[in-house]
Each structure stands twice: as C-alpha cells, then as structure tokens.
Design a protein around this motif. Structure first.
Motif, PDB file in Angstrom:
ATOM      1  N   GLY A  66      25.529 -25.201  -0.469  1.00 39.28           N
ATOM      2  CA  GLY A  66      24.701 -24.799  -1.352  1.00 39.28           C
ATOM      3  C   GLY A  66      23.408 -25.432  -1.275  1.00 39.28           C
ATOM      4  N   LEU A  67      23.064 -25.874  -0.271  1.00 40.39           N
ATOM      5  CA  LEU A  67      21.775 -26.883  -0.090  1.00 40.39           C
ATOM      6  C   LEU A  67      20.716 -26.332   0.810  1.00 40.39           C
ATOM      7  CD1 LEU A  67      23.044 -30.604  -0.627  1.00 40.39           C
ATOM      8  CD2 LEU A  67      22.020 -29.240  -2.188  1.00 40.39           C
ATOM      9  N   GLY A  68      21.204 -25.219   1.689  1.00 37.28           N
ATOM     10  CA  GLY A  68      20.294 -24.708   2.676  1.00 37.28           C
ATOM     11  C   GLY A  68      20.097 -25.831   3.705  1.00 37.28           C
ATOM     12  N   SER A  69      20.607 -25.747   4.951  1.00 38.92           N
ATOM     13  CA  SER A  69      20.404 -26.678   5.921  1.00 38.92           C
ATOM     14  C   SER A  69      20.361 -26.153   7.006  1.00 38.92           C
ATOM     15  CB  SER A  69      21.763 -27.473   5.670  1.00 38.92           C
ATOM     16  OG  SER A  69      23.080 -26.687   6.224  1.00 38.92           O
ATOM     17  N   VAL A  70      20.215 -27.002   8.218  1.00 39.37           N
ATOM     18  CA  VAL A  70      20.217 -26.477   9.600  1.00 39.37           C
ATOM     19  C   VAL A  70      21.301 -27.448  10.291  1.00 39.37           C
ATOM     20  CG1 VAL A  70      18.083 -27.966  10.194  1.00 39.37           C
ATOM     21  CG2 VAL A  70      18.595 -25.874  11.460  1.00 39.37           C
ATOM     22  N   TYR A 103      11.791 -29.521   6.748  1.00 40.37           N
ATOM     23  CA  TYR A 103      11.003 -29.382   5.559  1.00 40.37           C
ATOM     24  C   TYR A 103      11.290 -28.124   4.921  1.00 40.37           C
ATOM     25  CZ  TYR A 103       7.527 -32.274   7.891  1.00 40.37           C
ATOM     26  OH  TYR A 103       6.830 -33.277   8.621  1.00 40.37           O
ATOM     27  N   GLY A 104      10.989 -28.096   3.656  1.00 39.24           N
ATOM     28  CA  GLY A 104      11.417 -27.040   2.836  1.00 39.24           C
ATOM     29  C   GLY A 104      10.183 -26.866   1.817  1.00 39.24           C
ATOM     30  N   ASN A 105       9.510 -25.567   1.769  1.00 37.94           N
ATOM     31  CA  ASN A 105       8.227 -25.227   1.397  1.00 37.94           C
ATOM     32  C   ASN A 105       7.164 -26.311   1.529  1.00 37.94           C
ATOM     33  OD1 ASN A 105       9.419 -22.906   0.202  1.00 37.94           O
ATOM     34  ND2 ASN A 105       9.646 -23.745  -1.958  1.00 37.94           N
ATOM     35  N   GLY A 106       7.257 -26.883   2.955  1.00 37.53           N
ATOM     36  CA  GLY A 106       6.092 -27.659   3.201  1.00 37.53           C
ATOM     37  C   GLY A 106       6.347 -29.087   2.996  1.00 37.53           C
ATOM     38  N   ARG A 107       7.300 -29.455   2.302  1.00 37.61           N
ATOM     39  CA  ARG A 107       7.568 -30.746   2.053  1.00 37.61           C
ATOM     40  C   ARG A 107       8.837 -31.238   2.813  1.00 37.61           C
ATOM     41  NH1 ARG A 107       8.936 -30.195  -4.294  1.00 37.61           N
ATOM     42  NH2 ARG A 107      10.095 -28.207  -3.337  1.00 37.61           N
ATOM     43  N   PRO A 108       8.781 -32.521   3.115  1.00 38.08           N
ATOM     44  CA  PRO A 108       9.966 -33.168   4.164  1.00 38.08           C
ATOM     45  C   PRO A 108      11.227 -33.305   3.043  1.00 38.08           C
ATOM     46  CG  PRO A 108       7.851 -34.770   3.728  1.00 38.08           C
ATOM     47  CD  PRO A 108       7.734 -33.641   2.918  1.00 38.08           C
ATOM     48  N   ILE A 109      12.253 -32.925   4.007  1.00 39.63           N
ATOM     49  CA  ILE A 109      13.536 -32.841   3.165  1.00 39.63           C
ATOM     50  C   ILE A 109      14.510 -34.090   3.799  1.00 39.63           C
ATOM     51  CG2 ILE A 109      15.544 -31.799   2.722  1.00 39.63           C
ATOM     52  CD1 ILE A 109      14.022 -29.326   2.414  1.00 39.63           C
ATOM     53  N   SER A 124      24.757 -33.750  17.689  1.00 38.73           N
ATOM     54  CA  SER A 124      25.184 -32.980  16.838  1.00 38.73           C
ATOM     55  C   SER A 124      25.154 -33.266  15.417  1.00 38.73           C
ATOM     56  CB  SER A 124      26.363 -32.286  17.252  1.00 38.73           C
ATOM     57  OG  SER A 124      26.359 -31.018  16.219  1.00 38.73           O
ATOM     58  N   PHE A 125      24.240 -32.880  14.522  1.00 41.55           N
ATOM     59  CA  PHE A 125      24.220 -33.187  12.968  1.00 41.55           C
ATOM     60  C   PHE A 125      23.562 -32.114  12.260  1.00 41.55           C
ATOM     61  CE2 PHE A 125      20.513 -35.182  15.476  1.00 41.55           C
ATOM     62  CZ  PHE A 125      19.618 -34.335  14.853  1.00 41.55           C
ATOM     63  N   ARG A 126      23.805 -32.234  10.776  1.00 42.41           N
ATOM     64  CA  ARG A 126      23.086 -31.382  10.184  1.00 42.41           C
ATOM     65  C   ARG A 126      21.722 -32.283   9.320  1.00 42.41           C
ATOM     66  NH1 ARG A 126      24.299 -29.640   4.570  1.00 42.41           N
ATOM     67  NH2 ARG A 126      25.885 -31.426   4.383  1.00 42.41           N
ATOM     68  N   LEU A 127      20.995 -31.361   9.051  1.00 45.79           N
ATOM     69  CA  LEU A 127      19.829 -31.951   8.218  1.00 45.79           C
ATOM     70  C   LEU A 127      19.834 -31.013   6.997  1.00 45.79           C
ATOM     71  CD1 LEU A 127      16.952 -31.876  10.942  1.00 45.79           C
ATOM     72  CD2 LEU A 127      18.106 -33.711   9.876  1.00 45.79           C
ATOM     73  N   ALA A 128      19.831 -31.662   5.989  1.00 45.94           N
ATOM     74  CA  ALA A 128      20.060 -30.984   4.606  1.00 45.94           C
ATOM     75  C   ALA A 128      19.365 -31.809   3.503  1.00 45.94           C
ATOM     76  CB  ALA A 128      21.479 -30.994   4.264  1.00 45.94           C
ATOM     77  N   PRO A 129      18.811 -31.265   2.217  1.00 44.92           N
ATOM     78  CA  PRO A 129      18.342 -31.849   1.192  1.00 44.92           C
ATOM     79  C   PRO A 129      19.545 -32.647   0.449  1.00 44.92           C
ATOM     80  CG  PRO A 129      18.462 -29.717   0.777  1.00 44.92           C
ATOM     81  CD  PRO A 129      18.760 -29.739   2.243  1.00 44.92           C
ATOM     82  N   GLU A 130      18.970 -33.709   0.083  1.00 48.23           N
ATOM     83  CA  GLU A 130      20.275 -34.757  -0.538  1.00 48.23           C
ATOM     84  C   GLU A 130      20.391 -34.062  -2.115  1.00 48.23           C
ATOM     85  OE1 GLU A 130      19.010 -38.713  -0.609  1.00 48.23           O
ATOM     86  OE2 GLU A 130      18.915 -38.707   1.393  1.00 48.23           O
ATOM     87  N   VAL A 131      19.366 -33.487  -2.724  1.00 45.73           N
ATOM     88  CA  VAL A 131      19.827 -32.622  -3.823  1.00 45.73           C
ATOM     89  C   VAL A 131      19.239 -31.312  -3.488  1.00 45.73           C
ATOM     90  CG1 VAL A 131      19.303 -34.651  -5.467  1.00 45.73           C
ATOM     91  CG2 VAL A 131      17.320 -33.280  -4.507  1.00 45.73           C
TER      92      VAL A 131
END
Length: 173
Positions: A66-70, A103-109, A124-131
């Motif tokens: 639920g955090l939108g990741s890559v 980035y999300g909406n131009g901000r570093p995540i 291999s890893f996942r980049l996702a926001p912490e919140v």
C-alpha cells in the motif's frame, strides 16, 4: 438439493477460490499488466568502466503493502572483469557504484545503491516510501566511480566522477 442450498454452495465455493488464489499485485499503468521497464546507465567515460542494467517494476499505491513502490533488479559491472566481451580497458583502480533515487511527486522518497570492483554484481531490492505517500512515480539511475569503496553517492569531485543520470518514469510508453 434445494435452490437456496445450491446458491449458498456456489457463493461459498467462489469465496474459497478467491481466498485460495494467489493475489497478483496490481501493475503500474491503466489497470492492465505492464511489463517491467528495462533500464541502463553507465559511467560516462570512453571505456564505459561502470555499467548498470536491469529492470524496474513499478507497483502503484493500491499494490501491497500500500505504499507504491518499485522493484529494482539488475547488475552492475566494473571493467575490466574476467571474460569481458568489450574493448580492453585497463584497470584504473576505481570502483563502480550505481545509485537509484526514487521520487514521488518530485520529492525524494527512497534510495539504494550497489557497488563492485573489477567484476559483475547482481542486486535486487525494493524502493518504497517509509510512510504512506503518493508512492514512487520516477526513478533516477546514476553510475559513479571512485577510489574509495565507502564514498557517498553521488561521488563528489575530484574523488571520482559520475555518468549522466538516467530518468525512468511510472508513465512510460
């Protein structure tokens, strides 16, 4: 078997099949499956001492968790290495780093990196926001080289150099 019992059995069977079926995460895009996006970046020098390539798989906010990741999967190569198929590159004593900036909406995540010296390394890893946030909608990939394995990325000049940052977006065609 009565009609009500048959209907209840069908509803129960459908519910059990739904629960038992492996849930596939939603893909980026318009609701249809979107294949992983290929990426490539290099160190920008004439010998291409550092080269990173692989795939980026964007998952929208609706995807678990639920955090939108890559998801990032690939390799980083530092030349020369054993069985190098390219032109002969002398060992210059530097290491290669690849750094991924989400980035999300131009901000570093989020960010993560991998490094290698005279070899090829997989990552291999996942980049996702912490919140919870808008999630990852762009990734910048940059390959840098330095003589210090613990150097920060991007590598400050004159301790090393970096190739051109490559930008990859959730909305690609």
């Amino acid at each position: 078997m009565s009609r009500a019992i048959r209907r209840s059995a069908l509803v129960l069977a459908a519910a059990l099949l739904t629960l038992a079926a492996p849930a596939a995460p939603a893909r980026a895009g318009t609701g249809t499956d979107l294949a992983p996006q290929a990426f490539a970046a290099d160190s920008g020098d004439s010998c291409r001492f550092g080269l990173a390539e692989g795939t980026l798989e964007f998952l929208p906010i609706s995807a678990p968790p639920g955090l939108g990741s890559v998801t990032v999967t690939g390799t980083i190569a530092d030349r020369p290495y054993e069985r190098d198929p390219g032109p002969v590159c002398r060992d210059d004593g530097l290491f290669s780093f690849v750094t991924f900036y989400a980035y999300g909406n131009g901000r570093p995540i989020s960010q993560n990196s991998a490094r290698v010296d005279n070899d090829i390394a997989k990552y291999s890893f996942r980049l996702a926001p912490e919140v919870p946030s808008t999630g990852v909608d762009a990734v910048v990939v940059q390959v840098c080289r330095t003589s210090n394995t613990n150097a920060p990325t991007p590598v400050p000049t004159p301790a090393g150099y970096c190739g051109t940052p490559q930008v990859y977006s959730l909305h690609w065609s």
